[in-house]
Design an enzyme around this catalytic site. Structure first.
Site, mmCIF file in Angstrom:
data_model
loop_
_atom_site.group_PDB
_atom_site.id
_atom_site.type_symbol
_atom_site.label_atom_id
_atom_site.label_comp_id
_atom_site.label_asym_id
_atom_site.label_seq_id
_atom_site.Cartn_x
_atom_site.Cartn_y
_atom_site.Cartn_z
ATOM 1 N N LYS A 148 0.839 -1.183 0.000
ATOM 2 C CA LYS A 148 0.000 0.000 0.000
ATOM 3 C C LYS A 148 0.888 1.252 0.000
ATOM 4 C CE LYS A 148 -1.124 1.823 4.126
ATOM 5 N NZ LYS A 148 0.013 2.164 4.985
ATOM 6 N N HIS A 178 -0.611 -5.147 5.808
ATOM 7 C CA HIS A 178 0.157 -5.996 6.728
ATOM 8 C C HIS A 178 -0.598 -6.276 8.031
ATOM 9 C CE1 HIS A 178 1.388 -2.285 8.772
ATOM 10 N NE2 HIS A 178 1.794 -3.032 9.774
ATOM 11 N N LYS A 182 -1.002 -9.942 10.970
ATOM 12 C CA LYS A 182 -0.701 -9.995 12.407
ATOM 13 C C LYS A 182 -1.442 -11.181 13.025
ATOM 14 C CE LYS A 182 -0.080 -4.987 12.902
ATOM 15 N NZ LYS A 182 1.235 -4.702 13.463
ATOM 16 N N GLU A 216 -0.535 5.218 17.912
ATOM 17 C CA GLU A 216 0.922 5.093 17.778
ATOM 18 C C GLU A 216 1.598 6.234 18.524
ATOM 19 O OE1 GLU A 216 2.403 3.501 13.853
ATOM 20 O OE2 GLU A 216 0.799 4.834 13.208
ATOM 21 N N ASP A 235 -3.511 6.687 5.056
ATOM 22 C CA ASP A 235 -2.419 5.803 5.477
ATOM 23 C C ASP A 235 -2.921 4.658 6.362
ATOM 24 O OD1 ASP A 235 0.391 5.156 5.763
ATOM 25 O OD2 ASP A 235 0.285 5.944 7.798
ATOM 26 N N HIS A 240 -6.013 -0.372 7.000
ATOM 27 C CA HIS A 240 -5.934 -1.179 8.224
ATOM 28 C C HIS A 240 -7.240 -1.137 9.055
ATOM 29 C CE1 HIS A 240 -1.842 -1.322 7.059
ATOM 30 N NE2 HIS A 240 -1.413 -0.259 7.694
ATOM 31 N N LYS A 340 -0.995 9.502 15.227
ATOM 32 C CA LYS A 340 0.436 9.504 15.558
ATOM 33 C C LYS A 340 0.622 10.341 16.816
ATOM 34 C CE LYS A 340 1.819 7.878 11.402
ATOM 35 N NZ LYS A 340 2.236 6.481 11.335
HETATM 36 C C1 BG6 Z 1 1.805 1.409 8.079
HETATM 37 C C2 BG6 Z 1 1.665 2.897 8.036
HETATM 38 O O1 BG6 Z 1 0.975 0.816 7.121
HETATM 39 O O2 BG6 Z 1 1.451 0.936 9.365
HETATM 40 C C3 BG6 Z 1 2.514 3.552 9.122
HETATM 41 O O3 BG6 Z 1 2.062 3.372 6.768
HETATM 42 C C4 BG6 Z 1 2.204 2.960 10.462
HETATM 43 O O4 BG6 Z 1 2.307 4.958 9.140
HETATM 44 C C5 BG6 Z 1 2.270 1.441 10.413
HETATM 45 O O5 BG6 Z 1 3.125 3.464 11.411
HETATM 46 C C6 BG6 Z 1 1.805 0.813 11.712
HETATM 47 O O6 BG6 Z 1 2.049 -0.567 11.652
HETATM 48 P P1 BG6 Z 1 2.412 -1.421 12.951
HETATM 49 O O7 BG6 Z 1 2.597 -2.799 12.435
HETATM 50 O O8 BG6 Z 1 3.633 -0.800 13.547
HETATM 51 O O9 BG6 Z 1 1.216 -1.276 13.858
#
Ligand code: BG6
Length: 491
Positions: A148, A178, A182, A216, A235, A240, A340
């Site tokens: 992505k 991704h 998980k 995050e 993003d 997600h 963030k």
């Molecule tokens: C990514 C985003 O897809 O996922 C990032 O582009 C983000 O901005 C990240 O920080 C978070 O993934 P994870 O696996 O750290 O929760």
């Protein structure tokens, strides 16, 4: 632990081999697959990028990345040495009209499964796919993996989908989200469809609302160029968070076949009630972090993170209320938030059950808390079902809320593989269950796009929030207007 069967041997070409994603995620994931015996010793990983490196240069970079990113307990010098021999490198400038594909082509075995992993910016997806086709590298056993973002709106996503589809069939195309790799996200399917108790409760009669939080602490991490154009709605939410919503809301698929699972997720995306422009200011909140502190350490503002004299209206926080127009979910709002520079890194889903219709217990016997199922995706992965129980001992009837608690680390005592390990091996297996089909990507953009458009017409936004807080106060107002509160027992 179940016995590990290695996947069929393969050649994996990683375009963007010198980039952050390859070094930070893909190589460590492949190393773990190799170490655990999932990846055969004779598989090959061929880095492809513009830099004129030798195979040894690339191995050196990979070795340094593993050293930095793999925990010392998992870093075995002998395995690293053997893993590095699996790596190779082919310099190529895919944008050059006279790009020479022969070096890469000479490295590939015509009889193996072939994975082309596009860890590049999406504007290279078309040129890489066309180059692969022109060089005759797309064998029937080939797959292409796309990272992505798939586009920045519906039209650009469709253009990418078309460009790739001109070379690879849908069955050959693996679009990564991704989060789907998980362990705890995969476990959502087990929770819902391998247990009879929950599925019967999964309705608007019993569930009051659902919250999905992906918080995050990190800021830009050197990705300002990409992030400032994207913002957190594109993003994180478009992919997600909407995928998590799908897994919670979907009907039981008729089988675990990739398309049957994706059919059900697609129905959810299509059932999301479109937000009308006039509702968007009250049903969505966008924020941007100002300076603040996380864990007692000062944190600069988003604009400072972007660079000197920056100005930007890009959102680093989103909260919104979504509704799914199906009988199962009528009147059950889904509140989503992500950002963030929030106080903690935590991803969790809260299923808030309805309160009792009436109580036979005296009002003073308890502070009533309706049952709640909290699914913690990361960190401290686990699940907690809160319920009212009688306090033991004399002195009248007193009740309090306690929990049935599963902590996966304690229960299983094993390392949680990174999402990319599972996803990479699934591409070799040709199993697309945990990847997004093109119509899911399109349906997600269809729902998100009106929000982007409405926001673009409101220059007074986003609202600032101090780094280290839970976002703008408007996010609290968003849910409190409905007489509910964000679940914040994250301490
Ligand atoms: C990514 C985003 O897809 O996922 C990032 O582009 C983000 O901005 C990240 O920080 C978070 O993934 P994870 O696996 O750290 O929760």
């Amino acid at each position: 632990m179940a016995k590990i069967t290695p996947v069929a041997t393969f050649d994996c070409v990683v375009f963007g081999a010198t980039g952050d994603l390859t070094l930070r995620k893909l190589l460590p994931a492949l190393y773990h697959c190799f170490r655990d015996g999932q990846m055969p010793d004779d598989a090959r990983v061929i880095g492809a990028a513009r830099s004129n490196l030798t195979a040894d240069d690339f191995r050196q970079r990979a070795g340094a990345a593993l050293e930095k990113l793999v925990t010392p307990d998992d870093l075995d010098a002998d395995v690293v040495r053997r893993f590095l021999t699996v790596l190779d490198y082919a310099p190529i400038d895919v944008t050059a009209p006279d790009a020479d594909w022969t070096v890469l082509s000479s490295r590939l075995d015509p009889n193996r499964v072939r994975v082309f992993y596009l860890a590049t910016s999406p504007d290279l997806y078309g040129p890489v796919c066309r180059g692969l086709a022109a060089a005759g590298l797309n064998t029937p056993q080939s797959r292409v993996v796309l990272e992505k973002p798939i586009g920045h709106d519906l039209a650009s996503a469709q253009a990418i989908i078309r460009d790739v589809a001109a070379v690879f069939t849908e069955a050959q195309t693996f679009r990564i989200d991704h989060f789907l790799g998980k362990e705890t996200v995969q476990n959502l399917m087990a929770l819902r469809f391998a247990n009879t108790i929950f599925e019967r409760l999964w309705t608007s009669d019993v569930i009051d609302h659902v919250q999905i939080t992906v918080a995050e602490t990190v800021g830009l991490e050197g990705r300002g160029g990409y992030f400032d154009k994207a913002g957190v709605l594109r993003d994180m939410v478009q992919n997600h968070l909407l995928q998590l919503l799908c897994l919670i809301a979907m009907e039981p698929p008729v089988s675990l076949d990739a398309d049957r699972v994706r059919d059900e997720k697609l129905k959810v995306l299509r059932a999301l009630r479109p937000l009308a422009p006039h509702e968007i200011p009250s049903l969505t909140v966008r924020g941007q972090y100002a300076h603040g502190a996380i864990d007692g350490k000062p944190v600069p503002s988003y604009l400072k993170d972007l660079g000197p004299d920056s100005s930007s209206a890009t959102e680093t926080f989103v909260a919104l209320k979504a509704e799914i127009r199906t009988w199962r979910w009528a009147n059950v709002p889904f509140y989503l938030r992500t950002g963030k520079r929030l106080p903690r890194k935590v991803s969790e889903i809260v299923i808030q059950f309805r309160g009792q219709p009436f109580s036979i217990f005296p009002a003073e016997s308890a502070e009533w808390e309706p049952n709640r199922l909290v699914i913690r995706l990361q960190p401290e992965e686990g699940m907690r079902l809160s319920m009212m129980t009688k306090d033991p001992g004399p002195g009248g009837l007193r009740l309090s809320s306690t929990g049935l608690d599963i902590r996966f680390e304690q229960t299983f005592g094993t390392r949680f593989p990174d999402a990319y390990e599972r996803l990479l091996m699934d591409t070799v297996r040709g199993d697309a269950t945990l990847f997004m089909r093109h119509d899911e990507v399109e349906a997600a953009w269809t729902w998100i796009e009106p929000i982007l458009n409405a926001w673009a017409s409101r220059p007074d936004q986003p609202r600032l929030y101090p780094a280290g807080s839970w976002g703008p106060t408007a996010s609290i107002a968003l849910i409190e207007r409905d007489g509910r509160t964000w679940y914040e027992d994250v301490g």
